[in-house]
Each structure stands twice: as structure tokens, then as C-alpha cells.
Motif scaffolding. Structure first.
Motif, PDB file in Angstrom:
ATOM      1  N   ASP A  59      54.655  41.901  31.353  1.00 45.01           N
ATOM      2  CA  ASP A  59      53.460  41.091  31.607  1.00 45.01           C
ATOM      3  C   ASP A  59      53.833  39.701  32.106  1.00 45.01           C
ATOM      4  OD1 ASP A  59      51.858  43.155  30.865  1.00 45.01           O
ATOM      5  OD2 ASP A  59      51.503  42.429  28.826  1.00 45.01           O
ATOM      6  N   ALA A  60      54.859  39.111  31.491  1.00 43.26           N
ATOM      7  CA  ALA A  60      55.299  37.774  31.891  1.00 43.26           C
ATOM      8  C   ALA A  60      55.813  37.793  33.319  1.00 43.26           C
ATOM      9  CB  ALA A  60      56.377  37.266  30.938  1.00 43.26           C
ATOM     10  N   GLY A  61      56.524  38.868  33.695  1.00 45.71           N
ATOM     11  CA  GLY A  61      57.034  38.969  35.060  1.00 45.71           C
ATOM     12  C   GLY A  61      55.915  39.089  36.063  1.00 45.71           C
ATOM     13  N   GLN A  62      54.872  39.858  35.695  1.00 47.01           N
ATOM     14  CA  GLN A  62      53.743  40.012  36.591  1.00 47.01           C
ATOM     15  C   GLN A  62      53.005  38.697  36.783  1.00 47.01           C
ATOM     16  OE1 GLN A  62      50.850  42.996  35.382  1.00 47.01           O
ATOM     17  NE2 GLN A  62      50.576  43.582  37.504  1.00 47.01           N
ATOM     18  N   ARG A  63      52.815  37.955  35.702  1.00 51.20           N
ATOM     19  CA  ARG A  63      52.140  36.669  35.801  1.00 51.20           C
ATOM     20  C   ARG A  63      52.956  35.690  36.644  1.00 51.20           C
ATOM     21  NH1 ARG A  63      50.551  37.815  30.388  1.00 51.20           N
ATOM     22  NH2 ARG A  63      52.390  36.761  29.558  1.00 51.20           N
ATOM     23  N   ALA A  64      54.285  35.779  36.522  1.00 46.15           N
ATOM     24  CA  ALA A  64      55.140  34.879  37.294  1.00 46.15           C
ATOM     25  C   ALA A  64      55.020  35.145  38.789  1.00 46.15           C
ATOM     26  CB  ALA A  64      56.588  35.016  36.846  1.00 46.15           C
ATOM     27  N   ARG A  65      54.769  36.423  39.154  1.00 45.75           N
ATOM     28  CA  ARG A  65      54.656  36.775  40.567  1.00 45.75           C
ATOM     29  C   ARG A  65      53.274  36.467  41.140  1.00 45.75           C
ATOM     30  NH1 ARG A  65      57.388  41.291  38.522  1.00 45.75           N
ATOM     31  NH2 ARG A  65      55.472  42.552  38.597  1.00 45.75           N
ATOM     32  N   LEU A  66      52.343  36.121  40.283  1.00 46.53           N
ATOM     33  CA  LEU A  66      50.993  35.827  40.741  1.00 46.53           C
ATOM     34  C   LEU A  66      50.981  34.531  41.561  1.00 46.53           C
ATOM     35  CD1 LEU A  66      48.336  37.368  40.206  1.00 46.53           C
ATOM     36  CD2 LEU A  66      47.820  35.652  38.463  1.00 46.53           C
ATOM     37  N   ASN A  67      50.283  34.548  42.692  1.00 45.44           N
ATOM     38  CA  ASN A  67      50.091  33.342  43.487  1.00 45.44           C
ATOM     39  C   ASN A  67      48.698  33.376  44.108  1.00 45.44           C
ATOM     40  OD1 ASN A  67      50.234  34.894  45.951  1.00 45.44           O
ATOM     41  ND2 ASN A  67      52.470  34.883  45.721  1.00 45.44           N
ATOM     42  N   ARG A  68      48.321  32.283  44.727  1.00 48.17           N
ATOM     43  CA  ARG A  68      46.954  32.183  45.253  1.00 48.17           C
ATOM     44  C   ARG A  68      46.673  33.257  46.288  1.00 48.17           C
ATOM     45  NH1 ARG A  68      42.661  28.649  45.880  1.00 48.17           N
ATOM     46  NH2 ARG A  68      41.709  28.629  47.957  1.00 48.17           N
ATOM     47  N   ASP A  69      47.617  33.515  47.168  1.00 49.62           N
ATOM     48  CA  ASP A  69      47.421  34.504  48.215  1.00 49.62           C
ATOM     49  C   ASP A  69      47.179  35.879  47.616  1.00 49.62           C
ATOM     50  OD1 ASP A  69      47.558  35.076  51.183  1.00 49.62           O
ATOM     51  OD2 ASP A  69      49.125  36.439  50.467  1.00 49.62           O
ATOM     52  N   ARG A  70      47.949  36.243  46.628  1.00 49.32           N
ATOM     53  CA  ARG A  70      47.785  37.544  45.989  1.00 49.32           C
ATOM     54  C   ARG A  70      46.435  37.627  45.289  1.00 49.32           C
ATOM     55  NH1 ARG A  70      50.913  39.897  40.758  1.00 49.32           N
ATOM     56  NH2 ARG A  70      49.920  41.955  40.731  1.00 49.32           N
ATOM     57  N   VAL A  71      46.032  36.578  44.623  1.00 47.58           N
ATOM     58  CA  VAL A  71      44.736  36.548  43.937  1.00 47.58           C
ATOM     59  C   VAL A  71      43.602  36.764  44.933  1.00 47.58           C
ATOM     60  CG1 VAL A  71      43.107  35.047  42.716  1.00 47.58           C
ATOM     61  CG2 VAL A  71      45.503  35.138  41.989  1.00 47.58           C
ATOM     62  N   LEU A  72      43.636  36.038  46.051  1.00 52.95           N
ATOM     63  CA  LEU A  72      42.546  36.111  47.012  1.00 52.95           C
ATOM     64  C   LEU A  72      42.469  37.477  47.688  1.00 52.95           C
ATOM     65  CD1 LEU A  72      42.821  32.585  48.677  1.00 52.95           C
ATOM     66  CD2 LEU A  72      41.273  33.326  46.855  1.00 52.95           C
ATOM     67  N   HIS A  73      43.611  38.021  48.070  1.00 51.52           N
ATOM     68  CA  HIS A  73      43.606  39.333  48.717  1.00 51.52           C
ATOM     69  C   HIS A  73      43.177  40.422  47.740  1.00 51.52           C
ATOM     70  CE1 HIS A  73      45.738  37.351  52.034  1.00 51.52           C
ATOM     71  NE2 HIS A  73      45.391  38.412  52.753  1.00 51.52           N
ATOM     72  N   ALA A  74      43.570  40.294  46.482  1.00 48.95           N
ATOM     73  CA  ALA A  74      43.125  41.253  45.471  1.00 48.95           C
ATOM     74  C   ALA A  74      41.618  41.161  45.270  1.00 48.95           C
ATOM     75  CB  ALA A  74      43.852  41.010  44.148  1.00 48.95           C
ATOM     76  N   ALA A  75      41.074  39.950  45.322  1.00 47.89           N
ATOM     77  CA  ALA A  75      39.633  39.756  45.165  1.00 47.89           C
ATOM     78  C   ALA A  75      38.875  40.403  46.322  1.00 47.89           C
ATOM     79  CB  ALA A  75      39.306  38.274  45.070  1.00 47.89           C
ATOM     80  N   VAL A  76      39.374  40.245  47.543  1.00 44.49           N
ATOM     81  CA  VAL A  76      38.745  40.868  48.707  1.00 44.49           C
ATOM     82  C   VAL A  76      38.769  42.384  48.569  1.00 44.49           C
ATOM     83  CG1 VAL A  76      39.003  41.284  51.194  1.00 44.49           C
ATOM     84  CG2 VAL A  76      39.169  38.948  50.287  1.00 44.49           C
ATOM     85  N   LEU A  85      35.493  32.436  45.814  1.00 47.73           N
ATOM     86  CA  LEU A  85      34.705  32.902  46.955  1.00 47.73           C
ATOM     87  C   LEU A  85      35.060  32.137  48.226  1.00 47.73           C
ATOM     88  CD1 LEU A  85      31.225  33.320  45.219  1.00 47.73           C
ATOM     89  CD2 LEU A  85      32.790  35.142  45.925  1.00 47.73           C
ATOM     90  N   ASP A  86      35.292  30.831  48.114  1.00 49.23           N
ATOM     91  CA  ASP A  86      35.740  30.043  49.266  1.00 49.23           C
ATOM     92  C   ASP A  86      37.036  30.627  49.838  1.00 49.23           C
ATOM     93  OD1 ASP A  86      33.635  28.274  49.137  1.00 49.23           O
ATOM     94  OD2 ASP A  86      34.771  26.678  48.148  1.00 49.23           O
ATOM     95  N   GLY A  87      37.966  30.908  48.946  1.00 56.06           N
ATOM     96  CA  GLY A  87      39.238  31.458  49.394  1.00 56.06           C
ATOM     97  C   GLY A  87      39.084  32.827  50.025  1.00 56.06           C
ATOM     98  N   MET A  88      38.170  33.636  49.496  1.00 54.78           N
ATOM     99  CA  MET A  88      37.925  34.957  50.073  1.00 54.78           C
ATOM    100  C   MET A  88      37.363  34.847  51.477  1.00 54.78           C
ATOM    101  SD  MET A  88      36.363  36.751  46.636  1.00 54.78           S
ATOM    102  CE  MET A  88      35.893  38.312  47.407  1.00 54.78           C
ATOM    103  N   VAL A  89      36.492  33.863  51.706  1.00 49.85           N
ATOM    104  CA  VAL A  89      35.977  33.622  53.061  1.00 49.85           C
ATOM    105  C   VAL A  89      37.137  33.345  54.012  1.00 49.85           C
ATOM    106  CG1 VAL A  89      34.679  31.998  54.506  1.00 49.85           C
ATOM    107  CG2 VAL A  89      33.681  32.844  52.371  1.00 49.85           C
ATOM    108  N   ASP A  90      38.071  32.530  53.582  1.00 51.32           N
ATOM    109  CA  ASP A  90      39.196  32.199  54.454  1.00 51.32           C
ATOM    110  C   ASP A  90      40.093  33.407  54.717  1.00 51.32           C
ATOM    111  OD1 ASP A  90      38.344  29.639  54.829  1.00 51.32           O
ATOM    112  OD2 ASP A  90      39.767  28.699  53.450  1.00 51.32           O
ATOM    113  N   VAL A  91      40.192  34.326  53.753  1.00 52.77           N
ATOM    114  CA  VAL A  91      40.936  35.567  53.993  1.00 52.77           C
ATOM    115  C   VAL A  91      40.263  36.361  55.109  1.00 52.77           C
ATOM    116  CG1 VAL A  91      41.579  37.809  53.021  1.00 52.77           C
ATOM    117  CG2 VAL A  91      41.941  35.733  51.696  1.00 52.77           C
ATOM    118  N   ILE A  92      38.938  36.475  55.046  1.00 52.65           N
ATOM    119  CA  ILE A  92      38.200  37.221  56.069  1.00 52.65           C
ATOM    120  C   ILE A  92      38.332  36.540  57.424  1.00 52.65           C
ATOM    121  CG2 ILE A  92      35.954  38.127  56.752  1.00 52.65           C
ATOM    122  CD1 ILE A  92      37.175  39.309  54.142  1.00 52.65           C
ATOM    123  N   VAL A  93      38.167  35.221  57.456  1.00 51.32           N
ATOM    124  CA  VAL A  93      38.286  34.483  58.713  1.00 51.32           C
ATOM    125  C   VAL A  93      39.682  34.659  59.302  1.00 51.32           C
ATOM    126  CG1 VAL A  93      38.251  32.182  59.767  1.00 51.32           C
ATOM    127  CG2 VAL A  93      36.496  32.811  58.105  1.00 51.32           C
ATOM    128  N   GLY A  94      40.683  34.769  58.434  1.00 50.65           N
ATOM    129  CA  GLY A  94      42.050  34.981  58.899  1.00 50.65           C
ATOM    130  C   GLY A  94      42.261  36.310  59.602  1.00 50.65           C
TER     131      GLY A  94
END
Length: 231
Positions: free
Chosen positions: A6-23, A61-70
């Protein structure tokens, strides 16, 4: 051992991964079902882990918009301004069709995101590089409205599927009072898959409007149109 994983997974978490997972999650379950808790579960982390990367749901949601725009294709090099703008907008439409929830999120933003501003600046820049004045381009962007994002705020919103016999009765009842509405509603054969109105070909209607607008913008540009001349 599980705690280390679990600690390793949390360490690998970053904003890009969060946003793409949300999309991806919104694509699968719908934007209404997306929450910080459901996203954390999807990523296998505790909800608090997400707040290191997005401060709240609105920032998510703001970040998800930017993923789509990308996902919108860059302007084609060497194309004339009309062709470049047309393809850019149709690329935006393809992106939104891949993510049917995205138009509602874009409309819900209280201020444009950085990615949205980059995109708008690019589209405006294509008009300006094509020689359109800042004055004309200002009115062009108003005329395009939501179409610049690849969707249209429809005059005739989609209605739920209704029984053909019931629809025929409704049309007869409406015809006496609203003859012209009924006339144009019945002017085309409808199929039930459209999002514009029951059966209208929304891709055709979108491209028809874009081409009509672009032709009009070009005509005004050639005429040297300015808003000052209209007052």
C-alpha cells in the motif's frame, strides 16, 4: 507485507495518474458517480492520499477538463485558417464524444482552466494569423459559442424515446398552434440514436453549423467588416 505494498502504491501516486484515473472512472460509471472516495477506491488508496494532488472535487474536475483538452489535436501546419480552425474544432468534438460527460463539466466551470485557456488562445490565434481583425475575431468567438469546444447547446433538446403512435398524436395536437415547429420537426427522417433531437444527425448538424459560420466569417473578413460600421 500488505502495508508495504500500500505504501509503495501511494508513493507512486501523482497528479497525472489521479486525473487520468478520474477520467477513466467517469467514462465507466458516469460523472455523477465520481467522488473522491470512489476515485480513491479505484486507485487503491485512502481518500486523504488524493488531497496531496487535488485540493477538492472542484480542482479534480478542473484537472479532468485539462486532460480532455489535452486530447485535442494540435493545429495542422500550413493549412489555411478556415481548414485549421475546422479541424481543431472537429478534433475537440471527437474528444468530447469519447467522454460524453465532459461537456457538462466544461459548462460547469466558474473560470477557464489553464488547458482551456491554452486551447482558446490557440483557436483565436488561428483566426488572427489568417488576417481577421481583433474586432471581428471577438465577435467570431461569441458566434461560435460552445461549438468551439465541440458541442452545441441545442435549441431543440433531446427528448426521451416515445411510442410512435403517441408521438403522432402529440404532433397533431401541436400542429394547430405551432405549425412551423411541427413542420421543421417532421422535415427529416429521424433515427433514435441522435443527441441533438430524436433522430437528427448531430454530426451533420454540427458540421453544417461550423461550415456556415466559417463561410460567414470569411465573407466578413474579405469585406473588411468592423463593429464600428454597424453602429
Amino acid at each position: 507485507m500488505a502495508q508495504q505494498a500500500d505504501a509503495g502504491q501511494r508513493a507512486r501516486l501523482n497528479r497525472d495518474r489521479v486525473l487520468h484515473a478520474a477520467v477513466a472512472l467517469a467514462d465507466r460509471v458516469g460523472i455523477e458517480a465520481l467522488s473522491m472516495r470512489s476515485l480513491a477506491q479505484e486507485l487503491g488508496v485512502v481518500p486523504m492520499a488524493l488531497y496531496k494532488h487535488v485540493a477538492n472535487k472542484e480542482q479534480l474536475l478542473d484537472g479532468m477538463v485539462d486532460v480532455i483538452v489535452g486530447e485535442i489535436d494540435s493545429p495542422a501546419h500550413g493549412a489555411d485558417w478556415k481548414s485549421a480552425v475546422r479541424e481543431r474544432i472537429l478534433s475537440a468534438r471527437r474528444a468530447l464524444l469519447r467522454h460524453p460527460w465532459a461537456s457538462r463539466v466544461i459548462e460547469s466551470r466558474s473560470a477557464p482552466t489553464p488547458g482551456a485557456l491554452d486551447y482558446l488562445d490557440s483557436v483565436i490565434g488561428m483566426f488572427r494569423a489568417g488576417g481577421l481583425s481583433a474586432d471581428l475575431t471577438h465577435h467570431v468567438m461569441h458566434a461560435l459559442g460552445s461549438r468551439v469546444w465541440g458541442f452545441t447547446q441545442e435549441l431543440f433538446p433531446a427528448s426521451p424515446n416515445v411510442d410512435p403512435d403517441a408521438q403522432a398524436v402529440m404532433f397533431r395536437e401541436m400542429a394547430a398552434r405551432y405549425p412551423y415547429i411541427v413542420e421543421i420537426a417532421a422535415a427529416r427522417t429521424h433515427d433514435g440514436e441522435s443527441v441533438v433531437n430524436q433522430g437528427c444527425d448531430d454530426q451533420f448538424e454540427f458540421e453544417f453549423a461550423i461550415d456556415l459560420l466559417l463561410d460567414g466569417f470569411e465573407r466578413l473578413h474579405r469585406q473588411g467588416w468592423t463593429s464600428a460600421d454597424q453602429s
